[in-house]
Design a protein around this motif. Structure first.
Motif, PDB file in Angstrom:
ATOM      1  N   ILE A  52       0.842  -1.206   0.000  1.00 19.69           N
ATOM      2  CA  ILE A  52       0.000   0.000   0.000  1.00 19.69           C
ATOM      3  C   ILE A  52       0.874   1.252   0.000  1.00 19.69           C
ATOM      4  O   ILE A  52       0.615   2.206  -0.724  1.00 19.69           O
ATOM      5  N   ARG A  53       1.939   1.236   0.777  1.00 19.77           N
ATOM      6  CA  ARG A  53       2.874   2.373   0.834  1.00 19.77           C
ATOM      7  C   ARG A  53       3.522   2.595  -0.535  1.00 19.77           C
ATOM      8  O   ARG A  53       3.624   3.716  -1.023  1.00 19.77           O
ATOM      9  N   LEU A  69      10.496  15.086  -3.175  1.00 21.91           N
ATOM     10  CA  LEU A  69       9.521  15.143  -2.083  1.00 21.91           C
ATOM     11  C   LEU A  69       9.021  13.753  -1.716  1.00 21.91           C
ATOM     12  O   LEU A  69       8.851  13.433  -0.539  1.00 21.91           O
ATOM     13  N   VAL A  70       8.780  12.923  -2.728  1.00 20.47           N
ATOM     14  CA  VAL A  70       8.343  11.547  -2.461  1.00 20.47           C
ATOM     15  C   VAL A  70       9.430  10.804  -1.708  1.00 20.47           C
ATOM     16  O   VAL A  70       9.158  10.095  -0.738  1.00 20.47           O
ATOM     17  N   GLY A  75      11.127   8.636   3.598  1.00 19.81           N
ATOM     18  CA  GLY A  75      12.220   8.519   4.557  1.00 19.81           C
ATOM     19  C   GLY A  75      13.471   7.891   3.972  1.00 19.81           C
ATOM     20  O   GLY A  75      14.312   7.364   4.697  1.00 19.81           O
ATOM     21  N   HIS A  76      13.608   7.952   2.649  1.00 25.27           N
ATOM     22  CA  HIS A  76      14.780   7.383   2.001  1.00 25.27           C
ATOM     23  C   HIS A  76      15.959   8.348   2.071  1.00 25.27           C
ATOM     24  O   HIS A  76      15.778   9.563   2.016  1.00 25.27           O
ATOM     25  N   ASP A  77      17.153   7.779   2.145  1.00 23.96           N
ATOM     26  CA  ASP A  77      18.367   8.598   2.216  1.00 23.96           C
ATOM     27  C   ASP A  77      18.819   9.109   0.853  1.00 23.96           C
ATOM     28  O   ASP A  77      19.561  10.076   0.774  1.00 23.96           O
ATOM     29  N   THR A  82      14.882   5.446  -3.645  1.00 27.09           N
ATOM     30  CA  THR A  82      13.498   5.701  -4.047  1.00 27.09           C
ATOM     31  C   THR A  82      13.232   5.154  -5.445  1.00 27.09           C
ATOM     32  O   THR A  82      12.193   4.530  -5.682  1.00 27.09           O
ATOM     33  N   SER A  83      14.151   5.366  -6.371  1.00 23.05           N
ATOM     34  CA  SER A  83      13.940   4.884  -7.734  1.00 23.05           C
ATOM     35  C   SER A  83      13.891   3.358  -7.767  1.00 23.05           C
ATOM     36  O   SER A  83      13.081   2.775  -8.502  1.00 23.05           O
ATOM     37  N   ARG A  84      14.708   2.688  -6.972  1.00 19.29           N
ATOM     38  CA  ARG A  84      14.643   1.220  -6.887  1.00 19.29           C
ATOM     39  C   ARG A  84      13.338   0.788  -6.226  1.00 19.29           C
ATOM     40  O   ARG A  84      12.692  -0.167  -6.657  1.00 19.29           O
ATOM     41  N   TYR A  85      12.951   1.475  -5.193  1.00 20.66           N
ATOM     42  CA  TYR A  85      11.731   1.156  -4.449  1.00 20.66           C
ATOM     43  C   TYR A  85      10.495   1.271  -5.325  1.00 20.66           C
ATOM     44  O   TYR A  85       9.574   0.464  -5.237  1.00 20.66           O
TER      45      TYR A  85
END
Length: 101
Positions: A52-53, A69-70, A75-77, A82-85
């Motif tokens: 869901i996140r 911002l995303v 809470g990514h460093d 983020t791009s992998r996530y």
């Protein structure tokens, strides 16, 4: 439940006494347990807090939200995380950031 226990709140995830989960010891665990319970009850597959996140973040990106911002909201460093996530390739990230240069 809210009526029965005379609780006034608009929270989605509640304890068995209709109080907000965030008032309990481990809200993340209760949310996961409730998602597991209701996904089995209604025959839903691949429903968990993490999915869901991720879906929420992917929808933000699709609607044009700034990846910085995303990334911060998740809470990514780094943007790499983020791009992998979000399963974004580096070109998609670069395209998004070019508008700000």
């Amino acid at each position: 439940m809210r009526r029965e226990y005379k609780q006034k709140n608009s929270y989605i995830f509640l304890t068995t006494h209709a109080t907000p989960i965030n008032d309990t010891v481990s809200p993340a665990n209760l949310i996961a347990k409730n998602l597991w319970k209701y996904s089995r009850l209604y025959g839903l597959k691949n429903i968990n807090a993490h999915s869901i996140r991720r879906l929420y973040a992917q929808n933000l990106i699709k609607r044009g939200a700034n990846i910085n911002l995303v990334s911060h909201a998740l809470g990514h460093d780094s943007l790499h995380t983020t791009s992998r996530y979000l399963y974004l390739d580096e070109e998609t990230v670069a395209e998004s950031l070019r508008d700000y240069l």
